[in-house]
Design an enzyme around this catalytic site. Structure first.
Site, PDB file in Angstrom:
ATOM      1  N   GLU A 195       0.838  -1.203   0.000  1.00  0.00           N
ATOM      2  CA  GLU A 195       0.000   0.000   0.000  1.00  0.00           C
ATOM      3  C   GLU A 195       0.873   1.253   0.000  1.00  0.00           C
ATOM      4  OE1 GLU A 195      -0.349  -2.621   1.895  1.00  0.00           O
ATOM      5  OE2 GLU A 195      -2.458  -3.118   2.252  1.00  0.00           O
TER       6      GLU A 195
ATOM      7  N   GLU B 170      -3.594  -6.910  17.242  1.00  0.00           N
ATOM      8  CA  GLU B 170      -2.453  -7.496  16.531  1.00  0.00           C
ATOM      9  C   GLU B 170      -1.453  -8.074  17.534  1.00  0.00           C
ATOM     10  OE1 GLU B 170       0.278  -5.225  13.742  1.00  0.00           O
ATOM     11  OE2 GLU B 170      -1.044  -6.139  12.275  1.00  0.00           O
TER      12      GLU B 170
HETATM   13  O1  LIG Z   1       5.717  -0.089   8.565  1.00  0.00           O
HETATM   14  P1  LIG Z   1       5.474  -1.167   7.577  1.00  0.00           P
HETATM   15  O2  LIG Z   1       6.631  -2.124   7.476  1.00  0.00           O
HETATM   16  O3  LIG Z   1       5.090  -0.621   6.231  1.00  0.00           O
HETATM   17  O4  LIG Z   1       4.270  -2.038   8.086  1.00  0.00           O
HETATM   18  C1  LIG Z   1       2.969  -1.569   8.176  1.00  0.00           C
HETATM   19  C2  LIG Z   1       2.056  -2.582   8.835  1.00  0.00           C
HETATM   20  O5  LIG Z   1       1.906  -3.680   7.983  1.00  0.00           O
HETATM   21  C3  LIG Z   1       1.839  -5.007   8.422  1.00  0.00           C
HETATM   22  O6  LIG Z   1       0.938  -5.724   7.671  1.00  0.00           O
HETATM   23  C4  LIG Z   1       1.680  -5.281   9.887  1.00  0.00           C
HETATM   24  O7  LIG Z   1       0.573  -6.084  10.152  1.00  0.00           O
HETATM   25  C5  LIG Z   1       1.629  -4.061  10.757  1.00  0.00           C
HETATM   26  O8  LIG Z   1       2.067  -4.425  12.031  1.00  0.00           O
HETATM   27  C6  LIG Z   1       2.505  -2.962  10.227  1.00  0.00           C
HETATM   28  O9  LIG Z   1       2.437  -1.870  11.087  1.00  0.00           O
END
Ligand SMILES: O=P(O)(O)OC[C@H]1O[C@H](O)[C@H](O)[C@@H](O)[C@@H]1O
Length: 529
Positions: free
Chosen positions: A215, A353
């Site tokens: 995303e 989570e």
């Molecule tokens: O900070 P990032 O590595 O982009 O992760 C963003 C998010 O995505 C994941 O799917 C996890 O479930 C989250 O715990 C995390 O905060």
């Protein structure tokens, strides 16, 4: 301690106590005994009013036995000192320290995890310098304009905590500063935000610990393309907040990069650079430090050995009591503060989570129910929406109310003899009483059974320090509950399968070879008809 929690004497004792929990509806149960005035716990700048929980002295004494037997405070302190708690014994796991507390352990002479705190200080110094350069207009956008706006692009822990705290502290924003958030890969999210700001005055902060989140990387590309279409140079507007060694570590692409570390989990990262960049930009460093100090104060308070003097521990144990012994599956967090409107969403991630687990840290099935379903919306709005179910539904929902004695802006007017702030607080308290005491009535449809437990968290005013208190209160609560359930509250393997299947579907879309031979492929064909 490898003994299952359910096999301990104290667990059995609590089961017995829960057979006849304190009856909040009995005559004199809440008034006349001094219960409301004595069932109060203070930690840092917050108080917990807990007379409306279904507990008595015996249960509170049992809470202390549980806390001591499971060494909850000791384990919390070990965590703060750098113990490797993010692991599953005997199985491949993240195997990491858990040191979000170090990111705000900045105010004592002897931080518990000095190396991690030194790293946090280095990043904060860099941030302070950066903000100074922006304020003094040494750094300008690619057409020479000063920066007024920041867009945060991130998701999950890289969005929810920072967003909730920014929303909460908007009253303290510096004049002329604004922060907007983009999270969803729904293209309309980015479009709406990018169209609503002047890109030439905007800094875009890409936040991703892993540097690989679909995303976020997609939205970064949308934002870069908007800059290029507007004749602006993204490298003069884009910042990065990412983990050491992540694929986003690329100074060429960013005006500045700030680091986060593998010992801080995404959902616990609001006091790291993940939250500090937007907060520092919008609030200024003084308020940012007040926020960090508030969090540090609550971490410190969570080290108190006495349950009745340790708000995070007590809140954790009410959660255990309601979930495991009274059997209530959900928890509503209802702030009577519009500024906290995104806080329940942040806590939903932080709690669900962390504690939505079925395997213990020893790799065995859990023996008791773990994390509740967490949800919530601000009052009084919720009163006109879903409180019907809280009062008369077949499901009992424990509530954590949050309220403040004073409002943020100081603007208020008496209407019909009372101010809006008074109306807000009167409603909060009335709801807690109605849930607890209930009311009898001849008409069965107008009867309220009562005995629906709640706690009230009270702060003076929602300022940066209080927000730090609140954030750290919940982080500590969640972690301590995980210690009781013997789970690893710091990983999130449960999010992987969906990601993997989505990648497979995207590969089918990319190659145009979907012949419906997988379940997902068949579903996709049906969806697209
Ligand atoms: O900070 P990032 O590595 O982009 O992760 C963003 C998010 O995505 C994941 O799917 C996890 O479930 C989250 O715990 C995390 O905060």
């Amino acid at each position: 301690m490898k003994t299952k929690p359910t096999e301990t004497t104290i667990w059995q004792k609590l089961i017995r106590l829960a057979e006849k929990p304190y009856d909040l509806t009995a005559p004199g149960a809440l008034s006349g005994s001094g219960r409301i005035g004595t069932m109060v716990c203070r930690s840092a700048g917050l108080r917990l009013l807990y007379a409306m929980q279904r507990v008595d002295e015996q249960v509170l004494t049992a809470f202390q036995e549980l806390a001591d037997g499971f060494d909850l405070v000791g384990r919390f302190q070990e965590m703060r000192g750098g113990a490797v708690l993010n692991r599953i014994d005997g199985w491949p796991s993240e195997n990491r320290q858990v040191l979000h507390t170090a990111s705000r352990d900045l105010f004592s002479e002897n931080p518990l995890a000095p190396a991690a705190t030194a790293q946090a200080k280095r990043e904060l110094t860099q941030l302070e310098r950066f903000i100074w350069e922006v304020d003094e207009r040494h750094l300008l956008g690619s057409t020479g304009k000063p920066f007024t706006t920041m867009v945060n692009i991130g998701i999950g822990g890289s969005d929810l905590g920072p967003r909730a705290v920014n929303e909460a502290l908007r009253a303290y924003y510096r004049p002329g500063r604004q922060v907007r958030f983009v999270a969803n890969v729904d293209p309309d999210d980015a479009s709406a935000v990018l169209a609503s700001v002047d890109l030439s005055e905007t800094l875009v902060t890409i936040v991703s610990k892993s540097g690989t989140t679909l995303e976020t990387l997609t939205n970064e590309e949308l934002a870069r393309s908007a800059y290029r279409s507007g004749g602006l140079d993204p490298a003069r507007h884009f910042l990065a907040v990412t983990g050491v060694g992540s694929p986003m570590e690329d100074p060429q692409r960013y005006l500045r990069s700030f680091a986060m570390f593998d010992y801080i989990g995404g959902r616990y990262s609001t006091t790291s650079m993940v939250g500090c960049v937007t907060l520092g930009f919008a609030l200024g460093m003084e308020h940012l430090y007040a926020f960090l100090r508030g969090a540090a104060e609550m971490d410190e308070a969570a080290g108190h050995p006495a349950v009745r003097d340790n708000l995070p521990l007590l809140l954790a144990l009410f959660g255990i009591w309601n979930r495991n012994f009274l059997g209530y599956p959900t928890l509503a967090i209802l702030p009577y503060s519009q500024a906290l409107h995104r806080f329940p969403a942040h806590l939903q991630q932080c709690d669900m989570e962390s504690n939505g687990k079925s395997i213990t840290r020893f790799g065995e099935p859990v023996s008791a129910a773990t994390g509740p379903i967490v949800w919530g919306e601000p009052g009084t709005n919720g009163q006109h929406a879903f409180y019907q179910l809280l009062h008369q539904g077949t499901e009992i929902v424990p509530v954590e109310f949050i309220g403040f004695r004073e409002n943020q802006y100081g603007q208020d007017l008496p209407v019909d003899g009372t101010s809006s702030q008074q109306k807000l607080i009167a409603n909060l308290l009335a709801q807690a009483v109605a849930l607890a005491s209930g009311r009898d009535h001849d008409n069965p449809n107008r009867r309220f059974a009562g005995n629906r437990p709640s706690s009230i968290i009270v702060g003076n005013r929602l300022d940066p320090r209080t927000m730090g208190n609140l954030l750290a209160l919940y982080e500590a609560k969640i972690v301590m509950q995980g210690f009781v359930w013997q789970i690893n509250s710091f990983d999130q393997e449960g999010v992987q399968l969906g990601k993997q299947l989505a990648t497979e579907l995207l590969d089918l879309l990319k190659s145009g070879t979907n012949n419906g031979s997988t379940i997902g492929g068949e579903l996709l064909r049906e969806f697209e008809k």
